[in-house]
Design a protein around this motif. Sequence first.
Motif: not given
Length: 257
Positions: A126-130
């Motif tokens: 959660i909060g990760g970026i891709a």
Amino acid sequence: MDKTLVKGIHVLETIAASDSPMSVSEVAEACGLARSNAHRVLSTFLKLGYLSQDESTRRYRMTLRVWSLGSRLVDRLDFKREALAFLERLNNETGEATHLSVLNGHNVIYIDKLEAKHAVRTFTRIGGIAPAFCVATGRAMLAYQNDETIEDAIAQSTSFTENTITDHEALREELRLTRLRGYAVNRGEWRGGAYGIAVPVFSATNHVIAAIGISAPAERMSDDRIEHLAILLKELGRELSRNLGASNALMAGSSAP
């Protein structure tokens, strides 16, 4: 536009995107700043509590203060609360990790997630970026954007694994197929061995506001299972979108904007 503010935001985004703490020189080089300017910006954010500094290495890293601001915003998103029940249903029926993502520029941000029930799992947080162009939730949303947004995202394409599609025409075709069939697929293009499938979520204004998806190791994502999961995801995507007030004409699989 306030140039000082722009520089500061660029510095924060650069450190946030880094996998490890950064030195003043590294920040200066990455942001195109003089070392003295970079140091001044870093010192300001350090005093404000947005950065911390390792006493031994003198390197900077993000604190949770930025995340706390973002969390307050995410918690106010009505569709996040509505989507949780659908993530739970999807997680229970498939046993796989389920995600809720939103589009942010050329990237997706994972704003909610339920872990897989299997011992072998894919990694997201959660909060990760891709990068939107090569992950399933990103493609599910990009496919319904205007041409300028799509072309900007495609222009950012770069290879992450041997499976990453970077040819611009091939990416345009992939997004066209995503919109035509109503779901997006990622076959190990972002993280090697990790597959994903996702569908868009429409709002009452008939715009794509999010995407829900599944990720799993490649060995659990045969073509037959992907087709089966696509049917389930499209059904849930349509139901969630209806609950948010979207019209039936814009459900997954429609060619409408």
